[in-house]
Enzyme design. Sequence first.
Site, PDB file in Angstrom:
ATOM      1  N   LYS A  22       1.213  -0.815   0.055  1.00 52.33           N
ATOM      2  CA  LYS A  22      -0.418  -0.009  -0.084  1.00 52.33           C
ATOM      3  C   LYS A  22       0.845   1.709  -0.014  1.00 52.33           C
ATOM      4  O   LYS A  22       0.410   2.598  -0.746  1.00 52.33           O
ATOM      5  CB  LYS A  22      -1.116   0.400   1.332  1.00 52.33           C
ATOM      6  CG  LYS A  22      -2.164  -1.156   1.292  1.00 52.33           C
ATOM      7  CD  LYS A  22      -3.177  -0.941   2.511  1.00 52.33           C
ATOM      8  CE  LYS A  22      -2.359  -1.210   3.874  1.00 52.33           C
ATOM      9  NZ  LYS A  22      -1.174  -2.761   4.308  1.00 52.33           N
ATOM     10  N   ARG A  59     -10.099   0.870   8.783  1.00 53.12           N
ATOM     11  CA  ARG A  59      -9.282  -0.496   9.297  1.00 53.12           C
ATOM     12  C   ARG A  59      -9.923  -1.571  10.402  1.00 53.12           C
ATOM     13  O   ARG A  59      -9.803  -2.483  10.269  1.00 53.12           O
ATOM     14  CB  ARG A  59      -7.931  -0.128  10.428  1.00 53.12           C
ATOM     15  CG  ARG A  59      -6.437   0.106  10.158  1.00 53.12           C
ATOM     16  CD  ARG A  59      -5.610   0.248  10.555  1.00 53.12           C
ATOM     17  NE  ARG A  59      -4.807   0.436  10.222  1.00 53.12           N
ATOM     18  CZ  ARG A  59      -3.273  -0.251  10.180  1.00 53.12           C
ATOM     19  NH1 ARG A  59      -3.657  -1.547  10.185  1.00 53.12           N
ATOM     20  NH2 ARG A  59      -2.414   0.296   9.464  1.00 53.12           N
ATOM     21  N   ARG A  74      11.169  -5.859   4.530  1.00 53.51           N
ATOM     22  CA  ARG A  74      10.574  -4.246   4.950  1.00 53.51           C
ATOM     23  C   ARG A  74      11.803  -4.515   6.566  1.00 53.51           C
ATOM     24  O   ARG A  74      12.418  -3.698   6.255  1.00 53.51           O
ATOM     25  CB  ARG A  74       9.168  -4.003   5.259  1.00 53.51           C
ATOM     26  CG  ARG A  74       9.404  -2.587   5.342  1.00 53.51           C
ATOM     27  CD  ARG A  74       7.998  -2.639   5.247  1.00 53.51           C
ATOM     28  NE  ARG A  74       6.932  -3.031   6.482  1.00 53.51           N
ATOM     29  CZ  ARG A  74       5.612  -3.163   6.725  1.00 53.51           C
ATOM     30  NH1 ARG A  74       4.961  -2.331   4.979  1.00 53.51           N
ATOM     31  NH2 ARG A  74       4.981  -3.557   7.522  1.00 53.51           N
ATOM     32  N   ARG A  99      11.606  -0.840  11.767  1.00 54.56           N
ATOM     33  CA  ARG A  99      10.312  -0.792  12.912  1.00 54.56           C
ATOM     34  C   ARG A  99      10.603  -1.810  13.781  1.00 54.56           C
ATOM     35  O   ARG A  99      11.152  -3.153  12.785  1.00 54.56           O
ATOM     36  CB  ARG A  99       9.211  -1.063  11.568  1.00 54.56           C
ATOM     37  CG  ARG A  99       8.461   0.603  11.208  1.00 54.56           C
ATOM     38  CD  ARG A  99       7.985   0.517  10.438  1.00 54.56           C
ATOM     39  NE  ARG A  99       6.188  -0.368  11.035  1.00 54.56           N
ATOM     40  CZ  ARG A  99       5.636  -0.603  10.327  1.00 54.56           C
ATOM     41  NH1 ARG A  99       5.750  -0.041   9.194  1.00 54.56           N
ATOM     42  NH2 ARG A  99       4.756  -0.959  10.694  1.00 54.56           N
ATOM     43  N   ARG A 134      -0.634  -9.118  13.819  1.00 60.86           N
ATOM     44  CA  ARG A 134      -1.035  -7.630  12.672  1.00 60.86           C
ATOM     45  C   ARG A 134      -1.837  -8.029  11.723  1.00 60.86           C
ATOM     46  O   ARG A 134      -2.687  -8.507  11.369  1.00 60.86           O
ATOM     47  CB  ARG A 134       0.353  -7.418  11.935  1.00 60.86           C
ATOM     48  CG  ARG A 134       0.940  -6.236  13.044  1.00 60.86           C
ATOM     49  CD  ARG A 134       2.264  -5.701  13.003  1.00 60.86           C
ATOM     50  NE  ARG A 134       2.227  -5.220  11.727  1.00 60.86           N
ATOM     51  CZ  ARG A 134       2.734  -4.910  11.008  1.00 60.86           C
ATOM     52  NH1 ARG A 134       4.339  -4.803  10.943  1.00 60.86           N
ATOM     53  NH2 ARG A 134       2.655  -3.884   9.833  1.00 60.86           N
TER      54      ARG A 134
END
Length: 190
Positions: free
Chosen positions: A14, A89, A128, A134, A146
């Site tokens: 996204k 969400r 990532r 992160r 998640r």
Amino acid sequence: MLNIVLFGPPGAGKGTQSEKLIEKYKIDHISTGDLFRKHLGEGTDLGKLAQKFMDEGRLVPDEVVIGMVDEKIKDSKEARGFIFDGFPRTVAQAKALDELLEMKELVISGMISLEVPEEELKNRIKERGKTSGRSDDQDESKINTRIKVYLEETLPVASYYESQGKLTKIQGVGSIDEIFTSICEVIDSY
């Protein structure tokens, strides 16, 4: 005004696609992740509250998120439209967003859902995590949480927009440019 919900699970691409869409269509980006990071970076009370929920892999309460989105829209008076990235969400957030936009005489033009198999998502998030810094991208249990939260709490949002005739599913596996072309074809049909 062009208002798009770019939808999909964590790791679907996204953020990557949003950047390209913003450049092409000259629309403003509303990413709850960016809004949260802004508040976290500034050390606001709202940022601290959001961090607590995110650290647990849980969703930030709707009223907090909607307030941030409303503030962002108010600050973007000259916008030609918005791309909502990672928001809404939950179905409750989708309804609240529709109500918020209606008060501003705006509507969601459509939702584009990036469809990516679960194993591919996990691999992308871990990759990532090597560069993002992160911590939630580097912890397998947080990644699983998640994805589970997405499947249980977020995926029903697609049905909400489908019931309005606004959902289009795009295969989110392939080259970035191939996926972008598919997304643009949908947007151009609006």
